[in-house]
Design a protein around this motif. Structure first.
Motif: not given
Length: 148
Positions: A20-21, A23-24, A37, A40, A42-43, A45-46, A137
């Motif tokens: 995830t990191d 990808e970010r 940012d 997006y 992120w949760d 994606v994880r 997304w």
């Protein structure tokens, strides 16, 4: 400039946060014009990574230190699902090496606005199929399919 051969290993569930990191970090540079940012998910994606890592049909390989991966590639028997290279390693051949790991794949989806990735895929012989769809997304940018 080539970085030489990367040492890839199979990813494990413990790599979900590092995936995830990466990808970010890659998206904040390559796709900032598409996915700010703050917008997006992120949760999500994880959670997508956790699901992919648990799926026996999906292969995920990574290279680099476990706490700060340099590159990842994710594929299933037919589709290259995800690829990212840490921005400071762009242009060193890691993307090409990662694509070559994904044996047996014949298609992939890439954001239309991701010119860098499209250039890599086309350089490696992938061709647009003419099919497009909306990404999953927000803000749901267009994706295009490639085949080989």
């Amino acid at each position: 400039m080539s970085a030489g051969p990367a040492v890839f290993r199979s990813a494990t569930p413990a790599d979900a946060v590092a995936l995830t990191d990466l990808e970010r970090d890659a998206n904040l540079v390559a796709l900032a014009h598409v996915f700010p940012d703050t917008a997006y998910p992120w949760d999500d994606v994880r959670h997508r990574w956790e699901h992919a890592l648990a799926d026996p049909e999906v292969q995920v390989e990574v290279a680099g230190p476990a706490e700060r991966l340099d590159v990842y590639v994710c594929w299933d028997p037919t589709t290259l699902r995800h690829l990212a290279v840490r921005p400071e390693s762009w242009g060193k051949g890691l993307g090409r090496q990662a694509v070559e790991r994904a044996t047996g794949v014949s298609r992939l989806w890439c954001l239309v606005a991701n010119q860098r990735a499209r250039g890599l895929y086309e350089h490696l012989g992938w061709q647009p199929t003419g099919r497009q769809q909306s990404a999953v997304w927000p803000p749901y940018p267009r994706e295009m399919e490639y085949g080989r």
